[in-house]
Structures are given as C-alpha cells and as structure tokens.
Design a protein around this motif. Structure first.
Motif, PDB file in Angstrom:
ATOM      1  N   VAL A 285       0.838  -1.204   0.000  1.00 53.22           N
ATOM      2  CA  VAL A 285       0.000   0.000   0.000  1.00 53.22           C
ATOM      3  C   VAL A 285       0.872   1.252   0.000  1.00 53.22           C
ATOM      4  O   VAL A 285       0.606   2.216  -0.727  1.00 53.22           O
ATOM      5  N   ALA A 286       1.922   1.236   0.799  1.00 52.62           N
ATOM      6  CA  ALA A 286       2.828   2.385   0.836  1.00 52.62           C
ATOM      7  C   ALA A 286       3.503   2.609  -0.518  1.00 52.62           C
ATOM      8  O   ALA A 286       3.783   3.749  -0.900  1.00 52.62           O
ATOM      9  N   GLU A 287       3.742   1.529  -1.255  1.00 53.07           N
ATOM     10  CA  GLU A 287       4.348   1.650  -2.584  1.00 53.07           C
ATOM     11  C   GLU A 287       3.348   2.151  -3.622  1.00 53.07           C
ATOM     12  O   GLU A 287       3.710   2.883  -4.547  1.00 53.07           O
ATOM     13  N   LEU A 288       2.086   1.777  -3.458  1.00 50.86           N
ATOM     14  CA  LEU A 288       1.075   2.102  -4.464  1.00 50.86           C
ATOM     15  C   LEU A 288       0.568   3.539  -4.361  1.00 50.86           C
ATOM     16  O   LEU A 288       0.168   4.127  -5.375  1.00 50.86           O
ATOM     17  N   ILE A 289       0.562   4.098  -3.160  1.00 49.12           N
ATOM     18  CA  ILE A 289      -0.021   5.426  -2.965  1.00 49.12           C
ATOM     19  C   ILE A 289       1.092   6.468  -2.883  1.00 49.12           C
ATOM     20  O   ILE A 289       1.923   6.413  -1.978  1.00 49.12           O
ATOM     21  N   PRO A 290       1.122   7.422  -3.793  1.00 49.72           N
ATOM     22  CA  PRO A 290       2.190   8.424  -3.769  1.00 49.72           C
ATOM     23  C   PRO A 290       2.038   9.390  -2.598  1.00 49.72           C
ATOM     24  O   PRO A 290       0.927   9.662  -2.130  1.00 49.72           O
ATOM     25  N   ALA A 291       3.160   9.875  -2.129  1.00 46.71           N
ATOM     26  CA  ALA A 291       3.138  10.870  -1.050  1.00 46.71           C
ATOM     27  C   ALA A 291       2.336  12.093  -1.494  1.00 46.71           C
ATOM     28  O   ALA A 291       2.387  12.503  -2.652  1.00 46.71           O
ATOM     29  N   GLY A 292       1.582  12.653  -0.581  1.00 43.73           N
ATOM     30  CA  GLY A 292       0.783  13.842  -0.873  1.00 43.73           C
ATOM     31  C   GLY A 292      -0.596  13.563  -1.413  1.00 43.73           C
ATOM     32  O   GLY A 292      -1.407  14.489  -1.557  1.00 43.73           O
ATOM     33  N   ALA A 293      -0.921  12.295  -1.701  1.00 47.07           N
ATOM     34  CA  ALA A 293      -2.245  11.964  -2.217  1.00 47.07           C
ATOM     35  C   ALA A 293      -3.297  12.138  -1.133  1.00 47.07           C
ATOM     36  O   ALA A 293      -3.038  11.937   0.054  1.00 47.07           O
ATOM     37  N   THR A 294      -4.523  12.503  -1.536  1.00 40.53           N
ATOM     38  CA  THR A 294      -5.646  12.503  -0.606  1.00 40.53           C
ATOM     39  C   THR A 294      -6.174  11.070  -0.520  1.00 40.53           C
ATOM     40  O   THR A 294      -6.466  10.448  -1.543  1.00 40.53           O
ATOM     41  N   VAL A 295      -6.276  10.557   0.693  1.00 45.92           N
ATOM     42  CA  VAL A 295      -6.633   9.150   0.892  1.00 45.92           C
ATOM     43  C   VAL A 295      -7.754   9.052   1.914  1.00 45.92           C
ATOM     44  O   VAL A 295      -7.649   9.600   3.023  1.00 45.92           O
ATOM     45  N   PHE A 296      -8.826   8.365   1.539  1.00 47.49           N
ATOM     46  CA  PHE A 296      -9.914   8.095   2.468  1.00 47.49           C
ATOM     47  C   PHE A 296      -9.896   6.619   2.831  1.00 47.49           C
ATOM     48  O   PHE A 296      -9.908   5.744   1.955  1.00 47.49           O
ATOM     49  N   THR A 297      -9.855   6.313   4.124  1.00 42.04           N
ATOM     50  CA  THR A 297      -9.857   4.933   4.589  1.00 42.04           C
ATOM     51  C   THR A 297     -11.251   4.542   5.059  1.00 42.04           C
ATOM     52  O   THR A 297     -11.818   5.188   5.933  1.00 42.04           O
ATOM     53  N   GLY A 298     -11.786   3.485   4.479  1.00 40.67           N
ATOM     54  CA  GLY A 298     -13.042   2.943   4.963  1.00 40.67           C
ATOM     55  C   GLY A 298     -12.834   2.275   6.307  1.00 40.67           C
ATOM     56  O   GLY A 298     -11.731   1.830   6.648  1.00 40.67           O
ATOM     57  N   ALA A 299     -13.899   2.209   7.090  1.00 44.12           N
ATOM     58  CA  ALA A 299     -13.807   1.592   8.408  1.00 44.12           C
ATOM     59  C   ALA A 299     -13.656   0.088   8.257  1.00 44.12           C
ATOM     60  O   ALA A 299     -14.177  -0.518   7.332  1.00 44.12           O
ATOM     61  N   GLY A 300     -12.948  -0.519   9.181  1.00 42.63           N
ATOM     62  CA  GLY A 300     -12.845  -1.970   9.157  1.00 42.63           C
ATOM     63  C   GLY A 300     -11.657  -2.453   9.953  1.00 42.63           C
ATOM     64  O   GLY A 300     -10.670  -1.740  10.142  1.00 42.63           O
ATOM     65  N   GLU A 301     -11.754  -3.700  10.418  1.00 37.86           N
ATOM     66  CA  GLU A 301     -10.690  -4.283  11.201  1.00 37.86           C
ATOM     67  C   GLU A 301      -9.448  -4.573  10.370  1.00 37.86           C
ATOM     68  O   GLU A 301      -8.336  -4.586  10.893  1.00 37.86           O
TER      69      GLU A 301
END
Length: 380
Positions: A217-233
């Motif tokens: 995930v850290a490799e796929l998402i570039p720094a500075g991107a807006t990211v929304f995390t859905g709730a979940g375990e």
C-alpha cells in the motif's frame, strides 16, 4: 546445587509465572515486559503474534489489550526442570475472553517456557502459547457495574451504526462458529478468485500476509495523495489505517472530515469523502466468480469505490473468499454483521446495519481498482 537452592529456584520460577498472570489481569504491560530477558521472545502462533524483546512485548501486548472487552486468565503451574542458570517449564492456562470484534469464549492452553537466571532473578527467555481447547460458545456473564457511555459518532459516518436500526434477535449474536467464514481459503480457491477478478478488469496481487499488504500500500499510494480509509478491522489490525491517518505522508481525508462541522459543512464533508485520490478499504466478501461485496451502515466509503475516487484499493483476507454472490450475502448476514455490530456496540453503544450494499462486478470506468488478496486471514 544443594536441595535448598533447587527449592528456592522452583519457588521463584513459579512466582515468575504468577507475576505474568497478575500483570496481564492488571493490564500492566510494562511490568509484564520486564519479566523477559532483553532477547526474550513471546510467541502465540494461534493469534498469530511473535514479539521479541521487552519493548516489542510491551507495545504488542498493549495493542492486543486494546481489543479486549474483558479477559480473565488463570495459571496452573506445571513441570519445571532446572539446569544450572537455565530452566524449562510449563504453565497451564484457563482463560475467558470477549473481544471487541465479537470473538468470545473460553480456552485451555499451555505456555511452554524457557527461563534464565539473571542479576534480577529468574526471567523468561521464551514463552510459546499452545491452545489445547477452544470453546467459542457465547458467554452469558458480564462484569458487574453500569455500562459505559456511548462513544462519539464518526462525522464521516464510516464507522458509526445507523440509529434506530432494527434486526431480528438472531443477528445480534456476535459469534458464528462456521470455520468456512474464518479459515483462510486454500491456494486453488485464492487463485481462482484472483483469475476471475483479473478477467473482470481488476488488478490483483496475491500477497502473503498483512505485513506485505502494508508495504505494498505504501508503494502504491504516492506521497501527498488525498486518501480516504473505509472503516474496518483489516486496515486497523494491519497498521495501514495508522499509516494513513496518523502520519503526514498523505493528505488523510478522515481526520479532516472528523474535524469539520456536520451541521454547517455537510456538503464539504460529502465532497471530500466521495472524491479522494485514493479510496482504501476492505470488503465483506470476494467471490470466485470475480465480484467484490461491500456493505455499509452509512455509505460514506461507497461513492469513492463506485467511481468518485481516482483509484480504489482493497486489502482482503483469505477467509473472505466465497464461491458466489449468494454465499457472499450469507457470509455478510451471518458472520460480518454480527461481529461488526458487537464492535459498534462496544464503541458507540448501538449495533451496526447493512443499509447500503455495493456489488462490484468490475471496477468503475474512471476508478481503477486494485485488490491485494492475502494468503492469510485478517479482519472480519
């Protein structure tokens, strides 16, 4: 070594085992960690957890402790064999637990121990936890005293449950013992699901475990991107949620939305949540026919998945693979919803509900979708 010294050593090692249980029951993880040598290891393969050194044992233990609704541990000393300044032994455990994710029951286990004499007395060099019996029947008892106040409502609506939602009594049972809902799918089924998802237009990567997914995930998402995390375990347990929302690498959407006023900034919250650069989460089920099934109480994560986000990424445990859509809906109703309701009750004082349901048979046209399918189970 004279007989008196041998007796003294056995008494001290037995006291060490008792100190471990007392620290667990008192939730004193710093004291528990101090019972290990600097290179000491705590292994619990059935969890799975492996912690090395007092600091990892303290931090890892605190994370485990955060998952408890309540936990009771009893220790019965077993055999101890002393060989100079080292020793081996066992401690037999009887435990009763209810976790915030809905898991509950009682178990009998054995700690297989190695000890070393130090300047501060005997210490653990290794504790290996082996489960011998597990009964996941719902517990009927509870700690005495009034229930705590309900927790705050998530202003994004991503983790809260629907007020006034009603379900038959069967849906409030937080346990479902069917192993098909909890055991990782075998390799052939994982590969079949991956192939079907790929044929339907998703990008699929088969990864070993949550740690590999966290790195990817850290490799796929570039720094500075807006990211929304859905709730979940899944995101919480893997550490991905903290990576996104607890750091400054990304422009995390959820903390920003939580800080906004729901009455005066509702439109801004809606737009912010619906159109991030990346929508990141998990699913209730993935079918061997190549579909993703996502359920929500409030729907906050669904717009991003369905076409609002620039990209969608789902981290999916191996236990979520099912044959087809009817099986996915059964898994949702009989397994995921009860566990999520138990979690919501503990956190917010009310159950969850399936108020919106999204079935993705292919990624949205303008939102490429990546599925990180794990070979191990994680989440609900």
């Amino acid at each position: 070594m004279n007989d008196f010294q041998a007796i003294a050593d056995r008494v001290e090692i037995t006291a060490l085992q008792a100190e471990f249980t007392d620290a667990v029951m008192m939730r004193d993880r710093a004291r528990l960690a101090a019972l290990f040598t600097p290179d000491g290891v705590l292994r619990m393969p059935d969890v799975p957890v492996e912690l090395t050194g007092p600091e990892q044992i303290r931090v890892g233990g605190e994370k485990l402790q955060e998952q408890w609704d309540f936990f009771i541990q009893n220790t019965h000393p077993g055999a101890i064999r002393i060989d100079g300044d080292t020793a081996t032994g066992r401690a037999h455990m009887h435990e009763i637990a209810r976790l915030k994710n809905g898991f509950q029951g009682l178990n009998y286990a054995v700690y297989h121990d190695r000890y070393r004499r130090t300047a501060d007395g005997w210490r653990f060099t290794e504790r290996v936890y082996e489960t011998r019996y597990l009964d996941r029947s719902p517990l009927t008892g509870a700690a005495p005293g009034p229930a705590g106040p309900a927790g705050p409502t998530d202003s994004t609506g991503s983790t809260g449950s629907a007020p006034g939602s009603t379900r038959p009594a069967a849906y409030t049972d937080p346990m479902h013992t069917d192993p098909t809902y909890t055991d990782p799918a075998p390799a052939d089924r994982l590969e079949r699901a991956a192939a079907a998802l790929t044929a339907n237009g998703f990008t699929v990567e088969l990864l070993d475990d949550a740690a590999a997914a966290r790195t990817r995930v850290a490799e796929l998402i570039p720094a500075g991107a807006t990211v929304f995390t859905g709730a979940g375990e899944t995101l919480r347990l893997s550490g991905i949620e903290e990576d996104v929302n607890g750091g400054d690498r990304y422009r995390a959407v959820k903390p920003r939305a939580l800080a906004m006023d729901r009455a005066t900034e509702a439109d801004d919250i809606r737009r912010t949540v619906a159109t991030p650069d990346v929508a990141l989460g998990s699913v209730a089920a993935v079918t061997e026919t190549g579909a993703l099934v996502v359920a929500s109480a409030t729907g906050s994560q669904l717009p991003g998945y369905a076409g609002g986000a620039g990209r969608a990424i789902w981290v999916v445990g191996a236990q979520k693979v099912v044959p087809d859509l009817p099986a996915a809906l059964r898994r949702l109703e009989h397994h995921v919803l009860p566990l999520e309701s138990a979690r919501a009750r503990a956190a917010y004082g009310r159950p969850s509900a399936v108020n919106q349901l999204l079935v993705l048979n292919a990624p949205a046209r303008l939102t490429p979708g990546t599925v990180l399918l794990l070979r191990k189970a994680i989440g609900f």
